[in-house]
Motif scaffolding. Structure first.
Motif, PDB file in Angstrom:
ATOM      1  N   ASP A  67       1.113   1.461  10.002  1.00 26.10           N
ATOM      2  CA  ASP A  67       0.507   1.809  11.398  1.00 26.10           C
ATOM      3  C   ASP A  67      -0.904   1.608  11.385  1.00 26.10           C
ATOM      4  OD1 ASP A  67       0.465   4.199  10.082  1.00 26.10           O
ATOM      5  OD2 ASP A  67       0.965   5.041  12.087  1.00 26.10           O
ATOM      6  N   SER A  68      -1.698   1.235  10.499  1.00 30.27           N
ATOM      7  CA  SER A  68      -3.154   1.588  10.291  1.00 30.27           C
ATOM      8  C   SER A  68      -3.792   0.516   9.396  1.00 30.27           C
ATOM      9  CB  SER A  68      -3.575   3.065   9.912  1.00 30.27           C
ATOM     10  OG  SER A  68      -4.947   3.087   9.896  1.00 30.27           O
ATOM     11  N   PHE A  69      -4.456  -0.409   9.737  1.00 27.14           N
ATOM     12  CA  PHE A  69      -5.326  -1.159   8.794  1.00 27.14           C
ATOM     13  C   PHE A  69      -6.572  -0.428   8.339  1.00 27.14           C
ATOM     14  CE2 PHE A  69      -3.606  -4.595  11.842  1.00 27.14           C
ATOM     15  CZ  PHE A  69      -3.049  -5.407  10.496  1.00 27.14           C
ATOM     16  N   PHE A  70      -6.949   0.566   8.919  1.00 23.92           N
ATOM     17  CA  PHE A  70      -7.970   1.346   8.638  1.00 23.92           C
ATOM     18  C   PHE A  70      -7.837   2.187   7.146  1.00 23.92           C
ATOM     19  CE2 PHE A  70      -9.654   5.624   8.148  1.00 23.92           C
ATOM     20  CZ  PHE A  70     -11.007   5.564   7.737  1.00 23.92           C
ATOM     21  N   ARG A  71      -6.423   2.453   7.056  1.00 19.49           N
ATOM     22  CA  ARG A  71      -6.191   2.988   5.592  1.00 19.49           C
ATOM     23  C   ARG A  71      -6.174   2.057   4.612  1.00 19.49           C
ATOM     24  NH1 ARG A  71      -0.732   5.356   8.376  1.00 19.49           N
ATOM     25  NH2 ARG A  71      -1.686   6.501  10.014  1.00 19.49           N
ATOM     26  N   PHE A  72      -5.732   0.933   4.924  1.00 16.42           N
ATOM     27  CA  PHE A  72      -5.918   0.026   3.858  1.00 16.42           C
ATOM     28  C   PHE A  72      -7.641  -0.316   3.414  1.00 16.42           C
ATOM     29  CE2 PHE A  72      -1.679  -0.779   5.105  1.00 16.42           C
ATOM     30  CZ  PHE A  72      -0.778  -1.102   3.745  1.00 16.42           C
ATOM     31  N   ASP A  73      -8.346  -0.549   4.616  1.00 22.12           N
ATOM     32  CA  ASP A  73      -9.583  -0.844   4.475  1.00 22.12           C
ATOM     33  C   ASP A  73     -10.333   0.298   3.543  1.00 22.12           C
ATOM     34  OD1 ASP A  73      -9.039  -3.175   5.536  1.00 22.12           O
ATOM     35  OD2 ASP A  73      -9.729  -2.931   7.657  1.00 22.12           O
ATOM     36  N   VAL A  74     -10.189   1.629   4.052  1.00 22.06           N
ATOM     37  CA  VAL A  74     -10.857   2.726   3.409  1.00 22.06           C
ATOM     38  C   VAL A  74     -10.427   2.557   1.824  1.00 22.06           C
ATOM     39  CG1 VAL A  74      -9.130   4.583   3.868  1.00 22.06           C
ATOM     40  CG2 VAL A  74     -11.479   4.963   4.147  1.00 22.06           C
ATOM     41  N   LEU A  75      -9.421   2.278   1.568  1.00 24.67           N
ATOM     42  CA  LEU A  75      -9.150   2.296   0.164  1.00 24.67           C
ATOM     43  C   LEU A  75     -10.096   1.302  -0.520  1.00 24.67           C
ATOM     44  CD1 LEU A  75      -5.319   1.982  -0.604  1.00 24.67           C
ATOM     45  CD2 LEU A  75      -6.802   4.082  -0.946  1.00 24.67           C
ATOM     46  N   LYS A  76     -10.361   0.104  -0.049  1.00 24.59           N
ATOM     47  CA  LYS A  76     -11.253  -0.903  -0.668  1.00 24.59           C
ATOM     48  C   LYS A  76     -12.662  -0.189  -0.639  1.00 24.59           C
ATOM     49  CE  LYS A  76      -8.855  -4.718   1.763  1.00 24.59           C
ATOM     50  NZ  LYS A  76      -8.902  -5.733   3.042  1.00 24.59           N
ATOM     51  N   TYR A  77     -13.220   0.560   0.155  1.00 26.35           N
ATOM     52  CA  TYR A  77     -14.224   1.336   0.205  1.00 26.35           C
ATOM     53  C   TYR A  77     -14.208   2.329  -0.904  1.00 26.35           C
ATOM     54  CZ  TYR A  77     -18.429   3.841   2.222  1.00 26.35           C
ATOM     55  OH  TYR A  77     -19.740   4.363   2.365  1.00 26.35           O
ATOM     56  N   LEU A  78     -13.193   3.163  -0.865  1.00 29.69           N
ATOM     57  CA  LEU A  78     -13.139   4.180  -2.026  1.00 29.69           C
ATOM     58  C   LEU A  78     -13.171   3.472  -3.233  1.00 29.69           C
ATOM     59  CD1 LEU A  78     -12.363   7.070  -3.085  1.00 29.69           C
ATOM     60  CD2 LEU A  78     -10.042   6.599  -2.677  1.00 29.69           C
ATOM     61  N   ASN A  79     -12.578   2.246  -3.514  1.00 28.48           N
ATOM     62  CA  ASN A  79     -12.484   1.569  -4.839  1.00 28.48           C
ATOM     63  C   ASN A  79     -13.935   0.843  -5.372  1.00 28.48           C
ATOM     64  OD1 ASN A  79     -10.860  -1.437  -5.959  1.00 28.48           O
ATOM     65  ND2 ASN A  79     -11.107   0.737  -6.937  1.00 28.48           N
ATOM     66  N   LYS A  80     -14.977   1.066  -4.360  1.00 25.85           N
ATOM     67  CA  LYS A  80     -16.225   0.780  -4.910  1.00 25.85           C
ATOM     68  C   LYS A  80     -16.778   1.840  -5.740  1.00 25.85           C
ATOM     69  CE  LYS A  80     -16.424  -3.379  -2.311  1.00 25.85           C
ATOM     70  NZ  LYS A  80     -16.529  -4.340  -3.358  1.00 25.85           N
ATOM     71  N   TYR A  81     -16.245   3.204  -5.645  1.00 23.35           N
ATOM     72  CA  TYR A  81     -16.694   4.299  -6.242  1.00 23.35           C
ATOM     73  C   TYR A  81     -15.728   4.695  -7.489  1.00 23.35           C
ATOM     74  CZ  TYR A  81     -19.943   4.433  -2.257  1.00 23.35           C
ATOM     75  OH  TYR A  81     -20.823   3.834  -1.276  1.00 23.35           O
ATOM     76  N   VAL A  82     -14.506   4.673  -7.018  1.00 23.41           N
ATOM     77  CA  VAL A  82     -13.648   5.204  -8.061  1.00 23.41           C
ATOM     78  C   VAL A  82     -12.130   4.190  -8.173  1.00 23.41           C
ATOM     79  CG1 VAL A  82     -11.994   7.024  -8.562  1.00 23.41           C
ATOM     80  CG2 VAL A  82     -14.078   7.666  -7.133  1.00 23.41           C
ATOM     81  N   PRO A  83     -11.746   3.981  -9.441  1.00 19.43           N
ATOM     82  CA  PRO A  83     -10.748   3.142  -9.515  1.00 19.43           C
ATOM     83  C   PRO A  83      -9.471   3.463  -8.800  1.00 19.43           C
ATOM     84  CG  PRO A  83     -11.518   3.798 -11.660  1.00 19.43           C
ATOM     85  CD  PRO A  83     -12.349   4.477 -10.777  1.00 19.43           C
ATOM     86  N   VAL A  84      -8.731   2.569  -8.237  1.00 11.80           N
ATOM     87  CA  VAL A  84      -7.440   2.759  -7.402  1.00 11.80           C
ATOM     88  C   VAL A  84      -6.383   2.003  -7.970  1.00 11.80           C
ATOM     89  CG1 VAL A  84      -6.639   2.647  -5.147  1.00 11.80           C
ATOM     90  CG2 VAL A  84      -8.962   3.304  -5.063  1.00 11.80           C
ATOM     91  N   ILE A  85      -5.393   2.690  -8.209  1.00  6.46           N
ATOM     92  CA  ILE A  85      -4.147   2.197  -8.677  1.00  6.46           C
ATOM     93  C   ILE A  85      -3.090   2.421  -7.487  1.00  6.46           C
ATOM     94  CG2 ILE A  85      -2.288   2.379 -10.272  1.00  6.46           C
ATOM     95  CD1 ILE A  85      -4.523   3.300 -12.296  1.00  6.46           C
ATOM     96  N   ASN A  86      -2.531   1.284  -7.057  1.00 11.40           N
ATOM     97  CA  ASN A  86      -2.967  -0.105  -7.361  1.00 11.40           C
ATOM     98  C   ASN A  86      -4.008  -0.575  -6.666  1.00 11.40           C
ATOM     99  OD1 ASN A  86      -1.183  -1.603  -9.218  1.00 11.40           O
ATOM    100  ND2 ASN A  86       0.587  -0.996  -7.912  1.00 11.40           N
ATOM    101  N   PRO A  87      -4.874  -1.694  -7.023  1.00  9.53           N
ATOM    102  CA  PRO A  87      -5.964  -1.979  -6.341  1.00  9.53           C
ATOM    103  C   PRO A  87      -5.830  -2.561  -4.979  1.00  9.53           C
ATOM    104  CG  PRO A  87      -5.952  -2.867  -8.475  1.00  9.53           C
ATOM    105  CD  PRO A  87      -4.685  -2.168  -8.488  1.00  9.53           C
ATOM    106  N   PRO A  88      -6.666  -2.275  -3.924  1.00 11.25           N
ATOM    107  CA  PRO A  88      -6.320  -2.277  -2.660  1.00 11.25           C
ATOM    108  C   PRO A  88      -6.055  -3.897  -2.134  1.00 11.25           C
ATOM    109  CG  PRO A  88      -8.187  -0.802  -2.924  1.00 11.25           C
ATOM    110  CD  PRO A  88      -8.035  -1.210  -4.381  1.00 11.25           C
TER     111      PRO A  88
END
Length: 291
Positions: A67-88
């Motif tokens: 119910d929120s595109f922001f949550r997906f997009d904020v992962l992309k921002y976070l992934n600029k600084y820290v590895p995210v699994i799975n990649p956004p």
């Protein structure tokens, strides 16, 4: 290692991971994505209450909700600084059946014949061409919203089903129906982590053509063959995932990829697996961070 576990809910999968973290001495924190704050031109980039998230070593994504595109997009921002699994970006692809099919096609991987359209006349044409089809929402999981339409149904029935589907889901993701090779309807869930196929199971619908466990399908251990291993690894890599639940279906032409899940549960599979899946996943994440 400092691990952030991102999830709306604390389910059995989160509890399994926490047990593994305690076993391996991993510092962890469960993070509700609703409470993540992104900042620009401030003294922080991304935080969770007072905790700066760029101080973590890695994040594991379990459940963001739909119910929120922001949550997906904020992962992309976070992934600029820290590895995210799975990649956004890969979660985005796997969450979208059209994009999943596109990447499978670009990597020459076998999948059922598929047409995606918003046009009802086109949908009717392909129902008649394939003769028996499954129509799925582009976004969704667990078998929710899936319908089956056959060529020999009355045109009024077909139109009614298509109109009701379109009102709710807008776009038709139409796949040829794959008749079971054996006596019962079934598919195969394969769990892949990094470069390893960890476990696999049959999901058996029996006389019910929906093989989702949430729809009542039974589970049975599946031997990992070379064909299963090769196709599951290639499908995971095609989407760009670190780990995945790859759904395969048997056909007269061999195995085909039905779906690639970027945040798969292993609740059912853990009952059959010879491997502790959460332990294996955490081991692989630790190895990945140390590279």
């Amino acid at each position: 290692m400092k691990l952030g576990i991102i999830s709306l809910d604390r389910d059995d999968i989160i509890n399994d991971l926490i047990k593994s973290c305690n076993k391996f001495g991993v510092d962890y924190r469960v993070i509700n994505p609703k409470n993540i704050v992104a900042g620009f031109n401030l003294n922080f980039n991304i935080k969770y209450y007072r905790t700066l998230l760029n101080t973590f070593d890695v994040f594991f994504v379990r459940n963001l909700g739909w119910d929120s595109f922001f949550r997906f997009d904020v992962l992309k921002y976070l992934n600029k600084y820290v590895p995210v699994i799975n990649p956004p970006n890969s979660i985005d692809i796997a969450s979208n059946k059209f994009l999943t099919s596109m990447y499978l096609e670009l990597n020459n991987l076998p999948q059922p014949k598929t047409v995606v359209t918003e046009n009802i006349n086109e949908a009717l044409h392909w129902i008649d061409t394939f003769e028996d089809v499954v129509i799925k929402p582009i976004f969704g999981c667990g078998g929710e919203g899936i319908i089956r339409i056959k060529k020999d149904m009355p045109i009024i029935t077909k139109l009614q089903m298509l109109n009701e589907f379109q009102k709710k889901y807008k776009t038709f993701y139409i796949q040829e129906f794959i008749e079971p090779v054996g006596k019962y309807y079934r598919d195969i869930r394969v769990f892949v982590i990094d470069d390893e196929v960890v476990s696999a199971m049959y999901r058996i619908g029996g006389e019910n053509w929906k093989n989702n466990v949430s729809q009542g399908a039974k589970i049975e251990k599946c031997k990992i063959t070379k064909e299963i291993e090769d196709l599951a690894l290639k499908a995971k890599d095609a989407i760009g995932l670190f780990y995945a639940g790859v759904d395969l279906i048997e056909s007269d032409e061999g195995l085909k990829v039905l779906e690639v899940n970027s945040t798969p549960s292993w609740r059912g599979l853990s009952k059959l697996s010879d491997v502790n899946i959460s332990d294996k996943l955490l081991e692989k994440i630790i190895q990945y961070i140390k590279k």
